[in-house]
Design a protein around this motif. Sequence first.
Motif, PDB file in Angstrom:
ATOM      1  N   UNK A 312     -36.529 -29.222   0.424  1.00 31.40           N
ATOM      2  CA  UNK A 312     -37.356 -28.323   1.251  1.00 31.40           C
ATOM      3  C   UNK A 312     -36.749 -28.053   2.633  1.00 31.40           C
ATOM      4  N   UNK A 313     -35.948 -28.984   3.154  1.00 33.75           N
ATOM      5  CA  UNK A 313     -35.523 -28.854   4.548  1.00 33.75           C
ATOM      6  C   UNK A 313     -34.092 -29.356   4.707  1.00 33.75           C
ATOM      7  N   UNK A 314     -33.114 -28.491   4.407  1.00 35.42           N
ATOM      8  CA  UNK A 314     -31.709 -28.919   4.486  1.00 35.42           C
ATOM      9  C   UNK A 314     -31.346 -29.441   5.877  1.00 35.42           C
ATOM     10  N   UNK A 315     -30.386 -30.350   5.882  1.00 31.80           N
ATOM     11  CA  UNK A 315     -29.932 -30.934   7.131  1.00 31.80           C
ATOM     12  C   UNK A 315     -28.500 -30.440   7.394  1.00 31.80           C
ATOM     13  N   UNK A 316     -28.294 -29.903   8.601  1.00 31.58           N
ATOM     14  CA  UNK A 316     -27.007 -29.309   8.978  1.00 31.58           C
ATOM     15  C   UNK A 316     -26.398 -30.144  10.095  1.00 31.58           C
ATOM     16  N   UNK A 317     -25.114 -30.383  10.008  1.00 31.80           N
ATOM     17  CA  UNK A 317     -24.474 -31.220  11.032  1.00 31.80           C
ATOM     18  C   UNK A 317     -24.136 -30.427  12.293  1.00 31.80           C
ATOM     19  N   UNK A 318     -24.430 -29.137  12.267  1.00 35.97           N
ATOM     20  CA  UNK A 318     -24.227 -28.226  13.399  1.00 35.97           C
ATOM     21  C   UNK A 318     -24.967 -26.940  13.041  1.00 35.97           C
ATOM     22  N   UNK A 319     -24.996 -25.968  13.947  1.00 39.27           N
ATOM     23  CA  UNK A 319     -25.645 -24.700  13.621  1.00 39.27           C
ATOM     24  C   UNK A 319     -24.962 -24.097  12.390  1.00 39.27           C
ATOM     25  N   UNK A 320     -25.727 -23.775  11.357  1.00 35.58           N
ATOM     26  CA  UNK A 320     -25.105 -23.193  10.166  1.00 35.58           C
ATOM     27  C   UNK A 320     -24.791 -21.716  10.370  1.00 35.58           C
ATOM     28  N   UNK A 321     -23.833 -21.199   9.632  1.00 35.85           N
ATOM     29  CA  UNK A 321     -23.698 -19.750   9.578  1.00 35.85           C
ATOM     30  C   UNK A 321     -24.576 -19.252   8.424  1.00 35.85           C
ATOM     31  N   UNK A 322     -24.643 -17.950   8.270  1.00 35.20           N
ATOM     32  CA  UNK A 322     -25.578 -17.392   7.293  1.00 35.20           C
ATOM     33  C   UNK A 322     -25.247 -17.820   5.858  1.00 35.20           C
ATOM     34  N   UNK A 323     -23.958 -17.859   5.526  1.00 33.65           N
ATOM     35  CA  UNK A 323     -23.623 -18.201   4.142  1.00 33.65           C
ATOM     36  C   UNK A 323     -23.978 -19.651   3.833  1.00 33.65           C
ATOM     37  N   UNK A 324     -23.863 -20.517   4.819  1.00 37.53           N
ATOM     38  CA  UNK A 324     -24.268 -21.916   4.602  1.00 37.53           C
ATOM     39  C   UNK A 324     -25.775 -22.001   4.408  1.00 37.53           C
TER      40      UNK A 324
END
Length: 474
Positions: A312-324
């Motif tokens: 439900x809530x992916x975790x990103x190690x930095x601001x993601x770009x749109x494709x991520x």
Amino acid sequence: MTPARRQTAGRTTVLPRGAVAGAVPVALAVLFAAASPASAGTVGASGAGDPYFPLQGNGGYDVRHYDLTLGYDTGTGHLDGKAVLSARATQCLTRFDLDLNGLKVTGVTVDHAKASFRRQGQELVITPRHALREGQEFRVAVDYQGEPKPVTDPDGSLDGWIPTDDGAFVANEPQGAMTWFPANSHPVDKASYDITITVPKGRTAVSGGVLVAQRTTGGHTTFHWRQTEPMAAYLATATVGRFQVEQYTTRDGIQVYNAVDPREAAAATPVLRKLPSVLDWESKEFGPYPFRSAGAIVDKATNVGYALETQTRPVYDRAPDLSTLVHESAHQWFGDSVTLTRWQDIWLNEGFATYAEWLYSEQHGGKTAQQTFDALYGRPAGDDLWAYPPANPGSGAHLFDTPVYARGAMALHKLRQAVGDATFLNILRTWAAEHRYGHGTTAQFIRLSDRLSGKKLEGLFHTWIGTAGKPAKS
Ligand code: ARG
Ligand code: ZN
């Protein structure tokens, strides 16, 4: 393009530039029975029988629900934990294991009676006072504490409870769950979760599902998260940090909770604003979004080198770009709702999420999937892309390498070419619908493709996911 996912060793060139870029545990236990380490009569096996991670998961029971109560001191890095697992024995059990790596266990009860336990590597071996009958529902409670440490995966990346300068980045694929809670941590056993985390006031603790309560008293804040849809342990998180929080409900009634490290906010905000439209687009392509909540956790933990599709809530190690963002969102259908039964089938997650990026690009003014395919196909025969078959990466060291992501997506593109757009989408939607909240295997996907297309696709799949080397032009 996809810096978050591109940093991991071996995955730096996953995509060409410009490409935007109910489980049936009993049946599955049977599926694994042959490969399982000998489960001598009444002793639960120490693993689920997955050759890539032999000690992951355990035999003899199926967890229904996890109730985790955690306290994390961001100053000292100390974790206090209580895990209560509601489970059902699938065989008579005089002894069984949970997976737990590091930390100190201070007490275990089974149905409220003190149980004896010992540690053996990543196994917490539990002997209940009374043997459990086959089919018996039981409750295990484990008290534990200590300073959680991540594990290093076979591909060299960190996994599990990864301390940051303001809390912890928590991601468990493929094996980090055992670094912060005792579990039956093979994806074959999915369960619902309540995760309650207490952190110093001013920090936010974020998990998956819905925030059912938040309370601040005496310098601490407690966050209670509830995930009612079944979830594999590798998709749980309890990420802690200083976060800006944004909450809203989409037109479709999905509850969104975004937590963003202020240092990443400028870059993350314009991308996160697209989340509702991305989920909406994916729902049109793949069928209804499987969960009632959504969102993102954007941390500043660039040493991690990847993002993860935490449920439900992916975790990103930095601001993601749109494709991520598109990629991790697509995993909610492919990986999270429909989950693999053995790590060898990882292309069912990564190939599909990557193809979602290609489709998104095609329909939003970027490269077509064909262009992305052609650019990849142009790579020489000696390129890493062809190093091994996506559906048989060979070991846990290659789970997240280029063949799984890019060649896995190429296989789906070949399928699309073979059956046509309408049937292709029908296959993806039917896959998501028929295996919703459960599991799927590569063999089942091939059978479904045959059934819905009326073609014999075994050869196509064999060429594109089953054999190493660059396939000839066809
Ligand atoms: N599944 C993640 C993705 O969406 C990658 C996780 C990588 N994990 C690791 N331990 N290398 O791409
Ligand atoms: Zn992925």
